[in-house]
Design an enzyme around this catalytic site. Structure first.
Site, mmCIF file in Angstrom:
data_model
loop_
_atom_site.group_PDB
_atom_site.id
_atom_site.type_symbol
_atom_site.label_atom_id
_atom_site.label_comp_id
_atom_site.label_asym_id
_atom_site.label_seq_id
_atom_site.Cartn_x
_atom_site.Cartn_y
_atom_site.Cartn_z
ATOM 1 C CB CYS A 84 -0.961 -0.036 1.187
ATOM 2 S SG CYS A 84 -2.357 1.106 1.030
ATOM 3 C CE1 TYR A 85 3.148 7.369 2.504
ATOM 4 C CE2 TYR A 85 4.805 5.911 3.453
ATOM 5 C CZ TYR A 85 4.396 7.179 3.066
ATOM 6 O OH TYR A 85 5.248 8.257 3.229
ATOM 7 C CG HIS A 176 -3.551 -3.402 3.592
ATOM 8 N ND1 HIS A 176 -2.478 -2.984 4.353
ATOM 9 C CD2 HIS A 176 -4.152 -2.272 3.132
ATOM 10 C CE1 HIS A 176 -2.435 -1.664 4.363
ATOM 11 N NE2 HIS A 176 -3.433 -1.208 3.623
ATOM 12 C CD GLU A 178 -1.162 -6.185 5.710
ATOM 13 O OE1 GLU A 178 -1.197 -4.974 5.932
ATOM 14 O OE2 GLU A 178 -0.770 -6.658 4.620
ATOM 15 C CG ASP A 233 0.549 -12.843 28.619
ATOM 16 O OD1 ASP A 233 0.422 -13.767 27.788
ATOM 17 O OD2 ASP A 233 -0.037 -11.755 28.521
ATOM 18 C CE LYS A 375 -2.886 -13.788 26.081
ATOM 19 N NZ LYS A 375 -2.592 -13.135 27.365
#
Length: 519
Positions: A84-85, A176, A178, A233, A375
């Site tokens: 993109c950009y 995009h 992703e 975590d 995560k």
């Protein structure tokens, strides 16, 4: 210690840059995100990436002073992918031309790309069924591609939707790949990393061994204390550190009286029975609940809990004596978000409960063995370490606990009602086999009473709201589409089994505009 092949993601401020990293990690590629301002010639030389990706971003390459990578990146001799950009930056830097967007050339949302040229291996597995669905979000557009590039794909608003200079292994896309709305986007990443020669050596087994070696080297024979919250975590961090240095680690579990039903007992039992990790169980519920008496403002609640946690943790950590290190379950998204892309201020939506003030206050050095992980990778490491699957897969639970699921003033009575209702709700979700489909689910006890009828008698009890969301990383979320039968059955159970509730609602707000938690 293994030196992984590394991919550098240069961040130009896209809201979905983290998704690029997640997609690559899923392909066993080690990558790091760094804001463009930090990527200098010397940084590139030290980082020595095997490949580079330019992220998207909100700026315009037409603006003087717009974000750019150092020119030296193009001389590294490694593959580069502009998104993109990032595509517009690449074209502008290498001799192409970008034009400001107009209505006819702007694209936002779902679009379809048609193949323009066979190209090379970058498009392997694409256009098998004709056009490909992609997700566009651009105003400006490439008007002329740079010398050496060819057009591989076009869309109605982006005549240069996919471009490539195969000789230099430079690739650029206007969409995009992703995001989930580009269904076949993963294939482009697979092709790109194959062209770059990545070995796919980023595994949790390898990370475990390397992390243990790092912890031993850092801690030496020093004592380490870990603030154990009972969440995934901090628990994974504690087990990993204990595997590295054994009894040099002591965990401090602060029970603030705002945990779910039986949670404190379960956490303490797991660590004492399964891991034999030295553990201080600090039951400070009276202290916290007294301090919260009469408090209704959510920010005051969070700050009160955060300050007390630091005081209590410091008091009990002193029992260890001679500790040199503090262990925290810091994750990679925390690291990324602590370095603003633009260096500018951001709005505080909620104060976050953590032990961030402790290291300086106590003169301790930080041990953060999870700071390179997302995560889902922490959960994979937990499996690698042998933590129970039921524990690793638990839904996230906020540091302030039930305090922010009980809008308004907190009382012991309201907390008892909330615990029972939440337990029934989660039991329902498990009985229906839905727990692992949901990112987070909980009950919020509302600060209102409603009139009801039970056994021909009038009731005047609390209303509650059920919340369940699906998400990838908690940054955005949508409500889970329970069936009406499930909601009806659950509401009936809560009203029948939990004294104090006579009305049940379901929250169908997405994030944004709402947040996942109620406060």
């Amino acid at each position: 210690m293994t030196q992984h092949d590394r991919l550098l993601i240069i961040d130009f401020g896209s809201q979905v840059t983290q998704l690029i990293a997640r997609r690559l990690r899923e392909l066993n590629v080690y990558c790091e995100i760094h804001p463009y301002q930090k990527v200098t010639d010397s940084f590139l030389a030290d980082f020595a990436p095997r490949a580079v990706i330019f992220s998207g971003g909100p700026d315009s390459v037409m603006r003087a002073g717009s974000p750019r990578p150092p020119q030296s990146v193009y001389g590294l001799g490694v593959p580069i992918l502009g998104i993109c950009y990032g595509q517009q930056v690449m074209m502008q830097d290498l001799g192409g031309r970008v034009e400001a967007g107009e209505h006819a050339t702007a694209e936002f949302g779902r679009a379809y790309v048609e193949q323009a040229d066979q190209g090379d291996e970058f498009l392997s597995g694409w256009f098998q069924g004709g056009r490909e669905q992609v997700w566009m979000s651009h105003g400006d557009h490439v008007a002329e591609i740079a010398p050496g590039f060819q057009v591989l794909g076009t869309s109605p608003g982006a005549p240069f939707a996919i471009t490539a200079d195969p000789a230099r292994r430079f690739y650029a896309v206007q969409f995009h790949p992703e995001v989930h709305h580009t269904p076949n986007g993963r294939t482009l990443y697979e092709n790109f990393i194959r062209l770059a020669g990545f070995r796919g050596d980023w595994t949790m087994g390898a990370y475990r061994e390397e992390a243990i070696a790092k912890i031993r080297a850092q801690a030496g024979d020093g004592k380490v204390i870990c603030g154990l919250s009972g969440g995934v975590d901090s628990s994974v961090a504690a087990v990993l550190i204990h595997e590295a240095i054994g009894d040099q680690l002591t965990c401090v579990f602060v029970d603030h009286g705002l945990l779910r039903q039986n949670e404190a007992a379960e956490v303490v039992a797991m660590f004492r029975d399964n891991y034999n990790i030295p553990l201080i169980h600090a039951d400070e519920s009276d202290l916290f609940l007294s301090a919260l008496d009469g408090v209704s403002d959510p920010e005051v609640k969070r700050k009160t809990i955060g300050k007390l946690f630091i005081d209590v943790f410091q008091k009990h950590a002193a029992e260890v004596g001679g500790a040199e290190f503090l262990a925290q379950g810091t994750l990679y998204p925390d690291v990324i978000e602590s370095v603003s892309f633009s260096g500018g201020p951001s709005v505080t939506i909620k104060s976050h409960h953590n032990v961030g003030g402790l290291p300086e206050k106590m003169g301790l050095k930080l041990v953060e063995p999870l700071r390179e992980l997302f995560k889902d990778e922490v959960r994979a490491l937990g499996h690698e370490l042998g933590l129970p699957a039921s524990f690793i897969g638990r839904h996230p639970f906020p540091g302030p606990g039930l305090a922010i699921r009980c809008p308004g003033e907190i009382t012991r009575e309201k907390l008892a009602i909330l615990r029972k209702a939440d337990a029934v709700y989660i039991d329902q979700i498990r009985r229906h086999g839905l727990y692992d489909e949901i990112w987070q689910a909980f009950v919020a006890l509302l600060p209102v009473r409603t009139v009801g009828v039970m056994g021909d008698g009038r009731t005047y009890d609390y209303a509650c709201a059920l919340r369940a969301v699906t998400s990838v990383d908690g940054m955005t979320a949508d409500y889970y589409p329970f069936t009406h039968d499930f909601l009806s059955e659950t509401a009936t159970r809560i009203i029948n089994e939990v004294k104090g509730i006579n009305r049940v609602t379901y929250d169908i707000t997405s994030k944004p505009p709402g947040t996942i938690e109620w406060e």
